[in-house]
Write an enzyme that holds these catalytic residues in place. Structure first.
Site, PDB file in Angstrom:
ATOM      1  CE  LYS A 204       4.603   7.128  10.293  1.00 54.55           C
ATOM      2  NZ  LYS A 204       4.245   5.771   9.973  1.00 54.55           N
TER       3      LYS A 204
ATOM      4  CB  SER B  51       1.162   6.138   7.894  1.00 55.46           C
ATOM      5  OG  SER B  51       0.690   4.881   8.342  1.00 55.46           O
ATOM      6  CB  SER B  52       0.068   1.805   4.585  1.00 61.07           C
ATOM      7  OG  SER B  52       1.310   1.769   3.931  1.00 61.07           O
TER       8      SER B  52
ATOM      9  CG  PHE C  64      -2.283   0.694   0.808  1.00 65.58           C
ATOM     10  CD1 PHE C  64      -3.169   0.102  -0.086  1.00 65.58           C
ATOM     11  CD2 PHE C  64      -2.599   1.940   1.317  1.00 65.58           C
ATOM     12  CE1 PHE C  64      -4.344   0.746  -0.461  1.00 65.58           C
ATOM     13  CE2 PHE C  64      -3.774   2.594   0.946  1.00 65.58           C
ATOM     14  CZ  PHE C  64      -4.644   1.987   0.057  1.00 65.58           C
ATOM     15  CG  LEU C  65       4.251   0.390  -2.310  1.00 65.22           C
ATOM     16  CD1 LEU C  65       5.105   0.145  -3.546  1.00 65.22           C
ATOM     17  CD2 LEU C  65       5.037   0.065  -1.045  1.00 65.22           C
ATOM     18  CG  HIS C  66       3.045   6.031   1.789  1.00 68.86           C
ATOM     19  ND1 HIS C  66       4.306   6.442   2.176  1.00 68.86           N
ATOM     20  CD2 HIS C  66       2.637   5.159   2.750  1.00 68.86           C
ATOM     21  CE1 HIS C  66       4.619   5.888   3.336  1.00 68.86           C
ATOM     22  NE2 HIS C  66       3.626   5.087   3.699  1.00 68.86           N
ATOM     23  CD  GLU C  67       4.481  11.991  -2.736  1.00 71.26           C
ATOM     24  OE1 GLU C  67       5.307  12.828  -2.337  1.00 71.26           O
ATOM     25  OE2 GLU C  67       3.337  12.281  -3.127  1.00 71.26           O
ATOM     26  N   GLY C  68       6.498   7.989   0.937  1.00 73.14           N
ATOM     27  CA  GLY C  68       7.525   7.611   1.923  1.00 73.14           C
ATOM     28  C   GLY C  68       8.294   6.386   1.445  1.00 73.14           C
ATOM     29  CG  HIS C  69       6.287   2.627   1.177  1.00 71.08           C
ATOM     30  ND1 HIS C  69       4.940   2.879   1.252  1.00 71.08           N
ATOM     31  CD2 HIS C  69       6.580   1.867   2.259  1.00 71.08           C
ATOM     32  CE1 HIS C  69       4.431   2.309   2.328  1.00 71.08           C
ATOM     33  NE2 HIS C  69       5.402   1.687   2.969  1.00 71.08           N
TER      34      HIS C  69
HETATM   35  P1  AMP Z   1       5.685  -0.169   6.085  1.00 70.76           P
HETATM   36  O1  AMP Z   1       5.195  -0.558   4.725  1.00 70.76           O
HETATM   37  O2  AMP Z   1       4.782   0.765   6.826  1.00 70.76           O
HETATM   38  O3  AMP Z   1       6.132  -1.366   6.900  1.00 70.76           O
HETATM   39  O4  AMP Z   1       7.004   0.687   5.821  1.00 70.76           O
HETATM   40  C1  AMP Z   1       8.053   0.169   5.059  1.00 70.76           C
HETATM   41  C2  AMP Z   1       9.235   1.104   5.192  1.00 70.76           C
HETATM   42  O5  AMP Z   1       8.876   2.403   4.741  1.00 70.76           O
HETATM   43  C3  AMP Z   1       9.725   1.239   6.643  1.00 70.76           C
HETATM   44  O6  AMP Z   1      11.138   1.285   6.656  1.00 70.76           O
HETATM   45  C4  AMP Z   1       9.132   2.559   7.054  1.00 70.76           C
HETATM   46  O7  AMP Z   1       9.860   3.208   8.069  1.00 70.76           O
HETATM   47  C5  AMP Z   1       9.203   3.342   5.748  1.00 70.76           C
HETATM   48  N1  AMP Z   1       8.238   4.436   5.771  1.00 70.76           N
HETATM   49  C6  AMP Z   1       6.905   4.352   6.030  1.00 70.76           C
HETATM   50  N2  AMP Z   1       6.346   5.587   6.029  1.00 70.76           N
HETATM   51  C7  AMP Z   1       7.346   6.464   5.770  1.00 70.76           C
HETATM   52  C8  AMP Z   1       7.417   7.881   5.645  1.00 70.76           C
HETATM   53  N3  AMP Z   1       6.355   8.657   5.796  1.00 70.76           N
HETATM   54  N4  AMP Z   1       8.614   8.441   5.370  1.00 70.76           N
HETATM   55  C9  AMP Z   1       9.715   7.658   5.226  1.00 70.76           C
HETATM   56  N5  AMP Z   1       9.721   6.332   5.333  1.00 70.76           N
HETATM   57  C10 AMP Z   1       8.558   5.727   5.605  1.00 70.76           C
END
Ligand code: AMP
Length: 300
Positions: free
Chosen positions: A171, A207-208, A54-59
């Site tokens: 994050k 965040s997803s 459920f990717l976003h710009e953070g990923h």
């Molecule tokens: P997740 O899919 O939430 O498990 O996140 C996967 C990776 O993306 C983890 O290393 C998170 O810390 C990183 N991540 C998630 N949200 C953000 C964000 N807003 N900015 C930077 N990295 C993020």
């Protein structure tokens, strides 16, 4: 005539294919391993970006960071059941593989590794990785067993892909610290790199789980990032740790956030500190049923 059109097309194809090969999608461990080995044999540095999709710009920022230092980027999508508690959101965690694949293709990811749970945890799986100390406070205290699940799956992904460098977001500050500790303690031949938090224009950390928020909850959730800025101002004016934590907790409660924790800690040890300047301010709270986290290193 037909021949010359064909040869022009052929030249175009060669031009395209030397620029970027098609993104691969693998669900098997052997498949992704082979692709990474092939890239390594081509003298490419390998990156891994572990995600739950459920990717976003953070990923995508992690992907961009990975592309700066590596010639081959693998992104894993795996909603890891072992890092969710029994009353948490594993089954309703947002998933949209088609959209994720499109975003990865646009970002230039080389391979998506998207295994089924049984590929990662086959019948009889009995091993768990536990990091002491850094896992005790914050999310470790609120989500028992969470970091054992995280460390176990991350170590498995690192063993499967054997990357030179793996990328994680700040994050999840505690997660990054725990994974760095694990990599050091277990002599992993992989560099662990942290990337800055990517935020929405109004400051909400991407965040997803933001997808769960109703418009009202989304508005209340803004108080998390705002409270970090207020805390920073208080620290700059000389307020003490306890005072900042208490005032932040009240501010969040006034904005209908059910506080899980508000903690000012030493960013290296995640132990309590009396000096807020340069310290980690970490927050977790619920907007409705959605648990959100955020953090900031307070200005020195
Ligand atoms: P997740 O899919 O939430 O498990 O996140 C996967 C990776 O993306 C983890 O290393 C998170 O810390 C990183 N991540 C998630 N949200 C953000 C964000 N807003 N900015 C930077 N990295 C993020």
């Amino acid at each position: 005539m037909a021949r010359s059109v064909f040869s022009r097309r052929a030249r175009f194809f060669v031009f395209c294919s030397t620029r970027k090969e098609e993104m691969e999608i693998c669900s098997s461990i052997n498949g992704v391993r082979e692709l990474a080995q092939k890239a390594r044999a081509g003298a490419k540095r390998i990156a891994l970006v572990p995600t739950m999709g459920f990717l976003h710009e953070g990923h995508i920022s992690l992907v961009k960071g990975a592309q700066k230092s590596c010639g081959f980027v693998a992104l894993s999508i795996f909603v890891n059941p072992t890092q969710f508690g029994p009353s948490e959101d594993f089954s309703r965690y947002p998933r949209d593989f088609e959209r994720d694949a499109r975003l990865c293709r646009e970002a230039g990811v080389d391979v998506i590794f998207a295994p089924e749970a049984k590929e990662i945890y086959p019948e009889g799986f009995s091993t768990s990785v536990h990091v002491e100390g850094l896992t005790a406070p914050l999310c470790g205290a609120s989500r028992p067993g969470h970091f054992d699940g995280v460390c176990t799956v991350v170590l498995k992904l690192l063993n499967i892909v054997s990357p030179d460098e793996a990328f994680f977001g700040e994050k999840d500050f505690q997660q990054l610290a725990v994974i760095k500790r694990m990599a050091k303690d277990l002599n992993l031949a992989c560099e662990i790199t942290g990337m800055p938090i990517v935020r929405e224009p109004d400051g909400l950390a991407m965040s997803s789980r933001n997808a769960y928020l109703s418009p009202g909850e989304r508005e209340n959730a803004l108080s998390l990032s705002r409270s970090l800025l207020l805390a920073d101002e208080m620290a700059a004016k000389g307020a003490g740790t306890g005072e900042i934590e208490a005032s932040t907790a009240s501010y969040l409660a006034e904005n209908s956030i059910r506080v899980d924790y508000v903690s000012i800690l030493d960013p290296a040890t995640l132990q309590q500190t009396n000096s807020p300047r340069g310290a980690l301010m970490a927050l977790a709270g619920f907007a409705g049923k959605t648990r959100l986290i955020d953090n900031r290193i307070l200005t020195r």
